[in-house]
Design a protein around this motif. Structure first.
Motif, PDB file in Angstrom:
ATOM      1  N   TYR A   1      70.835  42.920  85.040  1.00  0.00           N
ATOM      2  CA  TYR A   1      70.243  41.604  84.791  1.00  0.00           C
ATOM      3  C   TYR A   1      70.088  40.848  86.104  1.00  0.00           C
ATOM      4  N   ARG A   2      68.891  40.293  86.300  1.00  0.00           N
ATOM      5  CA  ARG A   2      68.626  39.506  87.506  1.00  0.00           C
ATOM      6  C   ARG A   2      68.206  38.097  87.089  1.00  0.00           C
ATOM      7  N   TYR A  41      68.648  34.942  82.837  1.00  0.00           N
ATOM      8  CA  TYR A  41      68.691  36.258  83.458  1.00  0.00           C
ATOM      9  C   TYR A  41      67.771  37.200  82.675  1.00  0.00           C
ATOM     10  N   ARG A  71      61.784  38.973  87.847  1.00  0.00           N
ATOM     11  CA  ARG A  71      63.195  39.026  88.232  1.00  0.00           C
ATOM     12  C   ARG A  71      63.336  38.743  89.726  1.00  0.00           C
ATOM     13  N   ARG A 111      65.999  34.876  86.666  1.00  0.00           N
ATOM     14  CA  ARG A 111      64.563  34.660  86.705  1.00  0.00           C
ATOM     15  C   ARG A 111      64.234  33.962  88.022  1.00  0.00           C
TER      16      ARG A 111
END
Length: 256
Positions: free
Chosen positions: A136-137, A94, A151, A139
Motif C-alpha cells: 500500500y502506498r 493508501y 500511488r 495516494r
C-alpha cells in the motif's frame, strides 16, 4: 451472483470472489478472527450477505442448509482480485497494489515478498506491517510524481516510517492483505511457467525470485538494477520468463 428461493422469498448473494465487495471482505476477516474460522461462522456470512433471516432458516431441511453453505465454498480459495483497493490510515488514503498486483513495481514486490517470507517463518508482527507498507502506498498529492493507480512513488528512505504508520491497521485487515497477496502469487506459476520451472520450486529447488534476480543482474534487457526496481512488476517478470524460454529453446537445439 447467486439467487436462492425460500418459499416465495428470493435472496441474492455472492457467487465468488468477483462478487465480494470491500464491505463483504471486512466481514469475512472479522469472521475469520472472531470465530477462529469456525465453519458455523458461514451461517453468519450467509445471513449477512444474502439477508436470510432466522425465520427462513427454520423452514429449511438439513440437506437444504448444507446446500446453502456450499455456496460459500469459494472461501476455501484465495482471491487474485485485490479486495481492499483503498485504506484510510490516519489522515491519508493508501492505494493498494491493484488486481493481481498490477500496480506494483518490481522493487515494491521484492520487499513485499521478503516480508511475507519472514512472517511465514517467524510470525513477527513487524514483518506483516512491512508487507502492508510494501503493498500500500499513500495516494500522491497533485504536486507529487506518482506511479500506477496514483500511488506515491516508493522510496526506501521513507520505508521505515511507512511501516510504522501502517502498523496501526487492525490485525484482521493485515491478515487479509497477506491472504490476498498469496492469492495473487498462486497464479504466478501459470503466468510465468519458464521462470518457475527453472527455479525448481515445489521440489526442493531455490526460490523462483532468486533465479529471476540472478538472471536480471546478468542481462541488460531491463537496464540497471535501479531501473529494474522502478519497472512494473509484470513487465519485469514477463521479460525474465521470455528470456528463460529462449534459453531453454537454445539449450534444446545445442543438445540435438
Amino acid at each position: 451472483m447467486n439467487t436462492v428461493q425460500i418459499g416465495s422469498k428470493t435472496f441474492t448473494g455472492p457467487a465468488g470472489w468477483a462478487d465480494i465487495t470491500p464491505r463483504h471482505f471486512r466481514q469475512l476477516l472479522n469472521w475469520r478472527i472472531g470465530l477462529d474460522s469456525d465453519p458455523a461462522g458461514r451461517w453468519v456470512l450467509l445471513e449477512l450477505w444474502y439477508g436470510i433471516g432466522h425465520k427462513y432458516w427454520h423452514k429449511l431441511s438439513d440437506d437444504n442448509r448444507v446446500s446453502l453453505i456450499s455456496l460459500l465454498d469459494f472461501l476455501d480459495t484465495r482471491p487474485e482480485r485485490w479486495m481492499l483497493p483503498k485504506l484510510r490510515i490516519g489522515k491519508r488514503t493508501y492505494i493498494g497494489p491493484g488486481d493481481g498486483l498490477d500496480f506494483l513495481t518490481f522493487g515494491e514486490f521484492m520487499y513485499a515478498q521478503a516480508a511475507r517470507d519472514r512472517y511465514r517463518s517467524d510470525g513477527q508482527p513487524e514483518d506483516l506491517a512491512e508487507l502492508m507498507a510494501s503493498l500500500y502506498r499513500p495516494r500522491a498529492f497533485f504536486f507529487q510524481p506518482s506511479g500506477e493507480g496514483y500511488r506515491k512513488l516508493f522510496d526506501i528512505r521513507e520505508h521505515p516510517e511507512q511501516i510504522k504508520r501502517v502498523s496501526i491497521v487492525p490485525v484482521e485487515i493485515q491478515q487479509g492483505v497477506l491472504m490476498n497477496f498469496e492469492g495473487c502469487l498462486d497464479r504466478f506459476p501459470t503466468q510465468f511457467p519458464h521462470l518457475f520451472k527453472q527455479s525448481g520450486q515445489g521440489d526442493g529447488g531455490g526460490s523462483w525470485l532468486d533465479v529471476g534476480l540472478s538472471l536480471a543482474r546478468q542481462t541488460s534487457a531491463l537496464g540497471t538494477f535501479a531501473q529494474l526496481e522502478r519497472s512494473n512488476l509484470f513487465l519485469v517478470l514477463s521479460t525474465l520468463d521470455a528470456i528463460m524460454k529462449e534459453n531453454e529453446e537454445l539449450k534444446a537445439k545445442l543438445e540435438k
